[in-house]
Design an enzyme around this catalytic site. Structure first.
Site, PDB file in Angstrom:
ATOM      1  N   SER A 150       0.858  -1.197   0.000  1.00 19.22           N
ATOM      2  CA  SER A 150       0.000   0.000   0.000  1.00 19.22           C
ATOM      3  C   SER A 150       0.885   1.234   0.000  1.00 19.22           C
ATOM      4  CB  SER A 150      -0.846   0.000   1.285  1.00 19.22           C
ATOM      5  OG  SER A 150      -1.551   1.219   1.430  1.00 19.22           O
ATOM      6  N   TYR A 163      -2.639  -0.210  10.707  1.00 20.43           N
ATOM      7  CA  TYR A 163      -2.716  -0.655   9.300  1.00 20.43           C
ATOM      8  C   TYR A 163      -1.398  -0.349   8.594  1.00 20.43           C
ATOM      9  CZ  TYR A 163      -4.144  -0.977   4.406  1.00 20.43           C
ATOM     10  OH  TYR A 163      -4.216  -1.301   3.065  1.00 20.43           O
TER      11      TYR A 163
END
Ligand code: NDP
Length: 252
Positions: A150, A163
């Site tokens: 990501s 996260y």
């Protein structure tokens, strides 16, 4: 074959590719694209109804999608996933570690079960994939790991501490794998920006959900990430695409 980045590659033989988290979003798009290109995909996730629909849609493609029930938090499940591909096709050419969850919240919300779930799926799930496929890739003296990380592997934003930590970890583990691996084994990290998918549906904290509505205002189609995965896989054996970052043009 012309790649999404405009390069021309030779028409390679079909690959056997395992994709985790293939029941929606990026994983489903990767499975569908690779099958359309003639590759044989084992599509793993917990929602097997979604996988069966994906397999049905791919039935007329030159390749195939075979659904497999998979929980990446279970090491034995992931080992069985790799074994199923080997039994079916005799080899595995690529393992796309894509399964992920993103229940965002500020640390002071203390949603510790959700922290654990992100670590279990996004980090342990990735490690289980490496543990299952690396011995086979070493034996074959060939194989390609693709991790879907990501932009959160490169920057931290409020509500995303855990996260992002899991994505920094995914980046670090994948980079370590690249450095340690036999050159016959290729390793790629694909880092998406904001992509239309079900990912934000895992957010239970109202504050984080509200913040994400603004952050995720501009999305790109999961097909853009599938294109990046396809590009990396299509390169000749001596070319290793180490990392691709794909953001919406409007995401800064
Ligand atoms: P989705 O929520 O649409 O897809 C997530 C996938 O992960 C689903 O197929 C889900 O399947 C699977 N999954 C979740 N938990 C497990 C588990 N325990 N075992 C097996 N599969 C599991 O989101 P995306 O497509 O967006 O996410 C794919 C990846 O892309 C993730 O790693 C995410 O972090 C990353 N990413 C996404 C971005 C975005 O904006 N969408 C941006 C940057 C990175 P099921 O529930 O059926 O098991």
């Amino acid at each position: 074959m012309t790649t999404p980045l405009g390069h021309t590659t030779g028409q390679a033989r079909p690959k056997v590719v395992l994709v985790t988290g293939a029941s929606s979003g990026i994983g489903a798009a990767v499975a569908e694209r690779l099958a359309a290109e003639g590759h044989h995909v084992l599509a793993g996730a917990r929602r097997t109804d979604r996988l069966r629909t994906l397999a049905d849609r791919a039935a007329s493609s030159p390749g195939s999608v075979h659904p497999v029930r998979l929980d990446v938090t279970d090491r034995a499940d992931v080992a069985a996933f790799v074994a199923a591909a080997r039994e079916r096709h005799g080899r595995v050419d690529a393992f796309v570690a894509n399964a992920g969850v993103m229940p965002l919240s500020r640390l002071d919300c203390l949603l510790t079960d959700e922290w654990d779930r992100m670590i279990d799926v996004n980090v342990r799930g990735l490690l289980h994939g490496i543990a299952a496929a690396l011995p086979l890739f070493t034996e074959q003296r060939a194989g390609h790991f693709v991790t879907v990380a990501s932009v959160g592997a490169h920057e931290v934003v409020p509500t995303a501490a855990v996260y992002c930590a899991t994505k920094y970890a995914a980046w670090a583990i994948t980079e370590g794998l690249r450095l340690e691996s036999d050159p016959a084994i290729r390793v790629t990290t694909v880092s998406p920006g904001v992509v239309a998918s079900e990912l934000a549906d895992t957010i239970t904290d109202p504050g984080a959900a509200e913040a994400m509505r603004g952050y995720r205002a501009h999305t790109i189609d999961p097909g853009a990430i599938a294109g990046a995965v396809s590009y990396a896989l299509a390169q000749p054996p001596d070319v290793d695409v180490n990392e691709i970052v794909v953001r919406p043009a409007r995401q800064r």
